[in-house]
Scaffold this motif. Structure first.
Motif, PDB file in Angstrom:
ATOM      1  N   LEU A 106      -5.403   0.691  -5.400  1.00 28.68           N
ATOM      2  CA  LEU A 106      -4.339   1.246  -4.561  1.00 28.68           C
ATOM      3  C   LEU A 106      -4.976   1.743  -3.263  1.00 28.68           C
ATOM      4  N   ILE A 107      -4.572   1.147  -2.155  1.00 23.34           N
ATOM      5  CA  ILE A 107      -5.219   1.415  -0.877  1.00 23.34           C
ATOM      6  C   ILE A 107      -4.238   2.106   0.060  1.00 23.34           C
ATOM      7  N   LYS A 108      -4.613   3.286   0.546  1.00 25.12           N
ATOM      8  CA  LYS A 108      -3.729   4.001   1.468  1.00 25.12           C
ATOM      9  C   LYS A 108      -3.696   3.298   2.822  1.00 25.12           C
ATOM     10  N   ILE A 109      -2.479   3.083   3.326  1.00 26.14           N
ATOM     11  CA  ILE A 109      -2.293   2.386   4.600  1.00 26.14           C
ATOM     12  C   ILE A 109      -1.867   3.346   5.704  1.00 26.14           C
ATOM     13  N   ASP A 110      -0.898   4.184   5.394  1.00 21.36           N
ATOM     14  CA  ASP A 110      -0.342   5.079   6.417  1.00 21.36           C
ATOM     15  C   ASP A 110       0.231   6.302   5.711  1.00 21.36           C
TER      16      ASP A 110
END
Lengths: 166, 172
Positions: B5-9
């Motif tokens: 799970l990669i934080k984008i904004d």
């Protein structure tokens, strides 16, 4: 690359009447995902949940509200709801020897200025067939929670893992 | 699941804003997740909406279909079924009373794919303007095959007073 779903801890038990995951909430996260699986020895029973307060004691005050959509493969869907209960109910509905699984999203449990909200979905098998549950719940206390306790049936085995959504 | 799970904004609202835009949806991921917690609106009885957007500009055409169950802790559940609406729901009727706040998780599918419709799933848990626990559980589709790289989250009346909104990508 850094990732944002972080494993915090897990707990497991065999032949236990409850399982607590202690000190899994912290100021590092405000949203958590809890997943669990196992089976138990009781006939057609629900799994319950309580939060653990900052001292690790279970919160048994009548401050829990919840609502459940119960989807049985062998009957019409049902609804249930309760306010001011002393626990969250219908985390899972299953039967002696049948496996179950669940996922719970928990919001703001460590925030002492906010209620602790959650929603969950689960799958189990009663003596008649598949039972899916989608639910919401809240603990109406503005206090810091440190963990959860899963209980009610006698678990043959159970494993619960907690992740933080950063 | 862990490590994927990669934080984008992210936008943390601490003073009232008319809307929140989350940007950064592209072809890197097929599935995105957006979460919101501790959401308070400044107008009693307002609802929290979401729309697809392109470069931050919301899509307002009547192409939003939705179907959901509204779980209620005090009475019979409701059904929501609408075609050709101009928005999707995230949380329903929020209030300005103590702890009348919203929390949600939604998954976004095919949003950046110009040849597919954009889908969304919704799960929320909130206390409404009558101090009753409710939850919106369902999904929606935007029935235009076009690429979206962002979203707009807003109240149907008034402003978002506070809350934390975060967009993530799920690794392929």
């Amino acid at each position: 690359m850094a990732t944002n779903l972080e494993f915090i801890k897990s707990a497991s038990g065999t032949s236990v009447s409850s399982l607590s995951v202690t000190d899994c909430f912290s100021a590092k996260y405000d949203v958590y995902t809890v997943v669990g699986r196992g089976d138990f020895t009781n006939s057609n029973a629900f799994i319950y949940l309580r939060f653990l307060d900052s001292g690790g004691s279970e919160v048994s005050a009548s401050n829990y509200d919840y609502a459940n959509l119960v989807m049985e493969s062998y009957a019409s869907f049902g609804e249930s709801r309760t306010t001011n209960a002393d626990h969250l109910e219908r985390i899972v509905y299953s039967h002696n020897g049948n496996d179950f699984g669940f996922e719970i999203n928990i919001y703001n449990p460590y925030d002492s200025s906010s209620y602790s909200f959650c929603q969950w979905q689960s799958g189990g098998r009663s003596s008649l067939g598949l039972v899916g549950i989608k639910s919401i719940g809240v603990l109406k206390q503005t206090a810091t929670m440190s963990g959860i306790k899963i209980y009610n049936p006698t678990f043959t085995d159970i494993n619960v893992s907690v992740y933080g959504v950063k | 699941m862990a490590g994927s799970l990669i934080k984008i904004d992210e936008e943390i609202v601490t003073s009232a804003v008319a809307s929140v835009s989350l940007l950064g949806i592209d072809s890197t991921y097929d599935v995105y997740m957006v979460k919101g917690n501790n959401i308070n609106l400044d107008t009693d009885g307002s609802l929290l909406f979401i729309r697809t957007a392109i470069d931050g500009t919301e899509q307002t055409t009547a192409n939003y279909d939705k179907a959901a169950k509204l779980l209620k802790a005090d009475t019979t559940f409701g059904n929501i079924a609408v075609v050709n609406d101009t928005f999707w729901y995230l949380d329903m009727i929020l209030g300005t009373g103590t702890q009348e706040q919203g929390n949600f998780v939604s998954y976004l599918f095919n949003w950046n794919n110009s040849s597919e419709y954009s889908f969304i799933t919704n799960e929320s848990s909130f206390i409404n303007s009558s101090a009753v626990l409710q939850g919106y559980q369902g999904g929606g589709v935007y029935t235009v095959a076009e690429a979206h790289n962002s979203m707009k989250i807003y109240a149907n009346s008034g402003n978002i007073a506070s809350g934390k909104f975060t967009l993530y990508g799920l690794k392929k």
